[in-house]
Motif scaffolding. Structure first.
Motif, short mmCIF file in Angstrom:
data_model
loop_
_atom_site.label_atom_id
_atom_site.label_comp_id
_atom_site.label_asym_id
_atom_site.label_seq_id
_atom_site.Cartn_x
_atom_site.Cartn_y
_atom_site.Cartn_z
N UNK A 1 38.01 35.05 39.33
CA UNK A 1 37.40 35.38 38.05
C UNK A 1 38.05 36.61 37.41
N UNK A 2 38.17 37.69 38.18
CA UNK A 2 38.68 38.93 37.60
C UNK A 2 40.14 38.80 37.18
N UNK A 3 40.97 38.15 37.98
CA UNK A 3 42.38 37.99 37.64
C UNK A 3 42.53 37.17 36.36
N UNK A 4 41.78 36.08 36.29
CA UNK A 4 41.90 35.20 35.13
C UNK A 4 41.36 35.87 33.86
N UNK A 5 40.21 36.53 33.96
CA UNK A 5 39.61 37.10 32.76
C UNK A 5 40.34 38.35 32.28
N UNK B 1 30.77 40.40 37.34
CA UNK B 1 29.96 40.42 38.56
C UNK B 1 28.52 40.02 38.25
N UNK B 2 27.98 40.51 37.13
CA UNK B 2 26.59 40.21 36.78
C UNK B 2 26.41 38.72 36.49
N UNK B 3 27.37 38.13 35.77
CA UNK B 3 27.25 36.69 35.47
C UNK B 3 27.28 35.86 36.75
N UNK B 4 28.15 36.24 37.69
CA UNK B 4 28.20 35.51 38.95
C UNK B 4 26.91 35.70 39.74
N UNK B 5 26.38 36.90 39.73
CA UNK B 5 25.11 37.16 40.41
C UNK B 5 23.99 36.33 39.81
N UNK B 6 24.05 36.11 38.50
CA UNK B 6 23.03 35.32 37.81
C UNK B 6 23.17 33.82 38.03
N UNK B 7 24.20 33.42 38.78
CA UNK B 7 24.34 32.00 39.13
C UNK B 7 25.56 31.32 38.59
N UNK B 8 26.43 32.04 37.88
CA UNK B 8 27.60 31.41 37.26
C UNK B 8 28.75 31.27 38.27
N UNK B 9 28.47 30.51 39.33
CA UNK B 9 29.48 30.13 40.31
C UNK B 9 29.30 28.65 40.59
N UNK B 10 30.36 27.88 40.47
CA UNK B 10 30.25 26.43 40.61
C UNK B 10 30.51 25.99 42.05
N UNK B 11 30.06 24.80 42.36
CA UNK B 11 30.35 24.21 43.68
C UNK B 11 31.85 24.05 43.87
N UNK B 12 32.57 23.71 42.78
CA UNK B 12 34.02 23.53 42.88
C UNK B 12 34.72 24.83 43.25
N UNK B 13 34.25 25.94 42.70
CA UNK B 13 34.85 27.24 43.05
C UNK B 13 34.65 27.55 44.53
N UNK B 14 33.46 27.27 45.03
CA UNK B 14 33.18 27.51 46.44
C UNK B 14 34.07 26.63 47.32
N UNK B 15 34.20 25.36 46.95
CA UNK B 15 35.04 24.45 47.71
C UNK B 15 36.51 24.90 47.69
#
Length: 403
Positions: A268-272, A318-332
């Motif tokens: 996330x950080x590298x891309x953004x 970080x706040x957006x990810x904490x709020x749930x903005x992480x996809x199953x695809x990213x985890x995989x």
């Protein structure tokens, strides 16, 4: 197969025979690092690491270097906050020589006063080099902020002031207290045989030093702030958060989380911050795990007038990810990346030796690659989201920028 043998003096030998390799890597791991130092000793562990290369009763420093150069081998060492490692990698038919030289350095270093004084100058240059490199120095400043009252926050290299106080007697006293059989693991991997293992036991398995040691003082994380002014073209920013210890069962979930946050080019950080906005050349996150605690750190280097914007973008992401903005695809994808890095990183005797030595020294047990792959595969999205809460705490902050 990894095999561990405990010598009569308590020293452990961990070995992994890899018959299709033509090299052997051997490492001597000592369970002492900068966090074991008293305030006046800060930097002495790293200084001793240097001094063991400066000559023994039968070999000069040049002799040690020549022996490895003439056989095309590699001899080196490093010091961390919790342990020190001396290691060598050679062709299999030179393995006996490598073990002999490492043992000679370990037991017979003479520490001549003039060599101590010369090496003191070398380490002072190393300290200056680190201070000149703002992207390194900002991490040192972060550790001082996070743990101001604990030795783990002090620099591994020490300071010019502490370095000037190290004398021969103090050096030998420190080694007597910490370079003990129960504190030492010898790890060897590659095309090895039983005679090499017997040689290691003969050389390392009988020395006696007894020191009960004392437990580490648990570091208390402090969400402080440091701003250092220096001549630099870029501003350098580090944010630090509490992490997990080596013994925490959630460590693999944190590894997946870190990969998503800033541990890869697709993070996330590298891309953004770099790819989408062009605000930094280097931006990344990493996690440091120790025996009783851990630290999650995030770094970004940017133009001085943009440092505030980069900090806010990091916090917002970080706040957006904490709020749930992480996809199953990213985890995989992160799980697969970690597994790939693990397997590809094991395709050398040096990596196998290092991994086995650290596991024995810090965990006292070993996990197979398949075991670790299973633990990575077991990480779920909810595990990652739960750990993102670590970043909701007030961070420690370190900034280096021009005046």
């Amino acid at each position: 197969m990894v095999t561990t043998y405990t010598c009569q003096n308590g020293l452990r030998i961990v070995s992994e025979h890899i018959p299709h390799f033509r090299s052997v890597s051997v490492g001597v791991f000592v369970n002492t690092g900068s966090r074991d130092e008293r305030p006046e000793e800060n930097g002495i562990t790293h200084f001793i690491e240097h001094l063991l290369f400066k000559g023994t009763k039968t070999r000069s420093a040049k002799d040690i270097a020549r022996e490895f150069d003439r056989i095309g081998g590699d001899l080196n060492a490093y010091t961390s906050k919790e342990y020190t490692c001396y290691y060598a990698k050679v062709l299999d038919h030179h393995a006996s020589l490598a073990v002999d030289v490492l043992a000679d350095m370990f037991f017979n270093s003479v520490m001549e006063p003039e060599e101590i004084d010369k090496e003191r100058l070398v380490v002072k240059e190393e300290i200056s080099m680190t201070e000149d490199m703002a992207d390194d120095d900002v991490h040192e400043q972060l550790w001082r902020v996070m743990y101001p009252d604990n030795a783990i926050g002090a620099p591994i290299l020490g300071t010019v002031k502490t370095l000037d106080g190290f004398g021969r007697d103090q050096i030998f006293d420190y080694m007597e207290r910490h370079y003990t059989p129960s504190n030492t693991v010898v790890s060897v991997a590659g095309h090895i045989d039983q005679e090499l293992l017997r040689q290691i036991e003969r050389l390392f398995g009988t020395f006696e030093r007894s020191n009960p040691g004392k437990p580490h003082v648990l570091p208390i994380f402090v969400p402080g702030k440091s701003i250092k002014q220096k001549e630099t073209e870029q501003a350098h920013l580090c944010l630090g958060y509490p992490g997990l210890s080596l013994k925490d069962d959630r460590l693999f979930a944190l590894a997946v989380m870190n990969t998503i946050v800033g541990g890869s080019m697709s993070s996330r950080l590298f891309q953004e911050i770099r790819e989408d906005r062009g605000l930094a050349y280097s931006v990344y996150s990493y996690h440091s795990a120790y025996s009783d605690h851990g630290t999650l750190a995030i770094y970004g280097g940017t133009a001085p007038h943009q440092v505030g914007e980069v900090e806010q973008l990091i916090r917002g992401s970080l706040q957006r990810m904490t709020d749930g903005d992480i996809s199953e695809a990213e985890v995989e994808d992160s799980r697969e990346q970690l597994k790939g890095n693990l397997v590809l990183g094991m395709e050398s005797t040096g990596a196998r030796m290092s991994r086995n030595g650290k596991y024995e020294l810090l965990h006292g047990k070993h996990q197979t690659v398949d075991d670790i792959i299973g633990l990575i595969d077991a990480v779920k999205r909810d595990d990652v989201l739960e750990l993102m809460k670590l970043t909701t705490q007030a961070p420690a902050l370190s900034i280096i920028r021009s005046q």
